[in-house]
Enzyme design. Structure first.
Site, mmCIF file in Angstrom:
data_model
loop_
_atom_site.group_PDB
_atom_site.id
_atom_site.type_symbol
_atom_site.label_atom_id
_atom_site.label_comp_id
_atom_site.label_asym_id
_atom_site.label_seq_id
_atom_site.Cartn_x
_atom_site.Cartn_y
_atom_site.Cartn_z
ATOM 1 N N ASP A 23 -104.741 -18.052 -28.132
ATOM 2 C CA ASP A 23 -104.641 -18.356 -29.390
ATOM 3 C C ASP A 23 -104.665 -19.958 -29.733
ATOM 4 O OD1 ASP A 23 -102.183 -18.570 -28.206
ATOM 5 O OD2 ASP A 23 -101.283 -18.892 -30.007
ATOM 6 N N GLU B 186 -99.003 -18.452 -28.186
ATOM 7 C CA GLU B 186 -98.285 -19.523 -27.588
ATOM 8 C C GLU B 186 -97.944 -20.429 -28.591
ATOM 9 O OE1 GLU B 186 -97.601 -23.745 -25.978
ATOM 10 O OE2 GLU B 186 -99.446 -22.835 -27.248
#
Length: 493
Positions: A128, A195
């Site tokens: 991400d 994350e």
């Protein structure tokens, strides 16, 4: 008069003696403080098709894998698209490794080793990315999600943080697999999908899955500190800092309650006024600075490599610590390494200009140095604001600083040696990671975590992280691939 002259003369001699002794102590500490750098021979540079690997990374950037607290599934289609691209781009590795989906969108690869008794290792990266700040799109030299390759760089959000690490790991594994390499110990590749929003559904779930299988890792490698160029005053060479420690993460929500009413008759204490005063006190009374633990070891390692007075200072912190702290306090990024930081990030109150709100709410984010905890920070806030009418509540996802990784282990020495084999011109030292990474979720299944991104960066590059014009040089990306290849060879070959 003669007696006074004798006293003055004796005091002068005493002062001279003190100065001579002090100078001798300082000089001895400088001379006796020898280099801690491992002497290794640089390895031949493995050939990398820079254009081909850049093309694959540029395609990955086009998948807008933007994570969100409010809507965790908003990037589902982009994640699945990038994962299909990964599978297509690295067929040899996928034939050699087992692939699992964890937490709906995270990837766990198991590259089975030939020695079942050897403790496995794990390489971490995240899929991400953070969003582009609204209104700043026009400030980008290249569109943030076009993955343009130009002027020697791969441009776009995620090129550095963290798709560069993810794809360079896979590029290394793909070429090694094609060459017939099989690891002696199992290598896990764990690629979380959230994350940037605490990693609780991704990396945390992967770590829990491995723990349920009885897996105990020798060490974990995740994104982290960089090869800094020209960023450490007094050090002529580049410094590769291995993050053996990481700050904790604590967000506290402060809420002030008051009686709502008409603005024409305001009471002495209003919700906004009380909370504003509390926040001002928090900024004025920050937590103390410390040079201890990993930061002290970093200075101790860098000291022999310094030039001039800087070497004297770092070799004699018993005397010059106050001077060093004052210098660090002048610079935000430097200060963050020696203090639990206080950041006021959100303030909400009121909805009409002539109405006194009944409550005001603010969010304060603390990044805790090892030694501080959520409990100690909460106590600091309570004692600093000194107002029982303001409640303090922790935010979900808060974590204390994870345990510090020791530098005496063979694994750390191997990691250190690998850096110097691939980047022979750098100085290697342990360091403190000021941001939070997925690796903290693995502290329960390993006692050795290395937070390091094998890429060179200067002070201008740091502004690009989560900012405008994020980019990764083709040369730097090729070196990342070389690093992960050598790391796997050294750790599992």
């Amino acid at each position: 008069m003669r007696r006074l002259v004798r006293i003055i003369r004796n005091l002068a001699l005493l002062l001279i003696a003190v100065i001579v002794i002090l100078a001798g102590v300082l000089a001895f500490n400088v001379v006796s403080h020898g280099s801690r750098q491992i002497q290794v021979a640089a390895i031949p540079r493995v050939a990398v098709d820079a254009q081909a690997v850049a093309a694959r990374l540029s395609e990955a950037i086009r998948f807008r894998t933007i994570s969100s607290h409010e809507n965790p599934d908003q990037h589902a289609e982009a994640l699945r698209g990038m994962q299909a691209h990964i599978e297509k781009s690295f067929p040899a590795f996928h034939a050699a490794a087992k692939r699992e989906i964890v937490g709906q969108y995270s990837l766990l690869y198991t590259w089975e080793g030939s020695d079942s008794k050897a403790p496995p290792i794990a390489l971490l990266a995240h899929q991400d990315v953070v969003p582009v700040a609204p209104g700043t799109e026009k400030d980008w030299q290249q569109p943030p999600f076009d993955g343009v390759v130009a002027d020697g760089f791969i441009w776009g959000r995620g090129s550095w943080d963290d798709k560069g690490n993810l794809y360079s790991m896979l590029e290394a594994a793909e070429t090694m697999t094609k060459g017939g390499f099989r690891p002696k110990r199992t290598v896990y590749f764990a690629f979380g999908h959230d994350e940037e929003t605490a990693g609780t559904a991704g990396a945390k779930a992967i770590a829990a899955l491995l723990a349920s299988r009885g897996v105990r890792l020798d060490f974990v490698v995740d994104e982290g500190l960089l090869i800094t160029e020209g960023m450490i005053k007094g050090l002529d060479k580049s410094a590769a800092l291995i993050g053996v420690a990481e700050k904790g993460y604590a967000t506290l929500v402060l809420n002030a309650q008051a009686t709502p009413g008409h603005s024409s008759m305001p009471p002495r204490d209003t919700a906004i006024g009380m909370l504003s005063a509390a926040l001002a006190r928090l900024e004025d009374h920050r937590l103390p600075m410390h040079i201890r633990g990993t930061v002290a070891e970093m200075f101790d390692t860098l000291a022999p490599e310094m030039n001039g007075f800087n070497r004297v200072v770092l070799s004699n912190l018993w005397l010059f610590k106050p001077l060093l702290l004052r210098e660090f306090e002048k610079n935000g990024p430097s200060e963050a390494t020696i203090r639990t930081t206080t950041a006021l990030t959100i303030f909400n109150a009121g909805d009409k200009d002539n109405v006194l709100p009944g409550n005001a709410e603010a969010t304060v984010n603390f990044r805790m140095i090892p030694g501080d905890t959520q409990a100690s920070v909460t106590d600091h806030v309570r004692s600093t604001i000194r107002n029982d009418r303001i409640s303090i509540k922790p935010f979900p996802g808060n974590t204390d600083p994870p345990p510090v990784t020791g530098t005496a282990s063979p694994s750390f020495q191997m990691f250190n040696r690998t850096i110097r084999e691939v980047f022979p011109d750098v100085i290697v030292a342990p360091g403190l990671m000021v941001g939070a990474t997925d690796s903290r979720h693995f502290a329960g299944i390993t006692d050795k975590i290395f937070r390091f991104s094998p890429v060179r960066a200067n002070s201008d590059d740091l502004k690009r992280f989560h900012g405008t014009n994020e980019r990764l040089s083709l040369e730097g990306y090729a070196d990342m691939i070389r690093f992960y290849r050598r790391l796997i060879e050294n750790a599992a070959g």
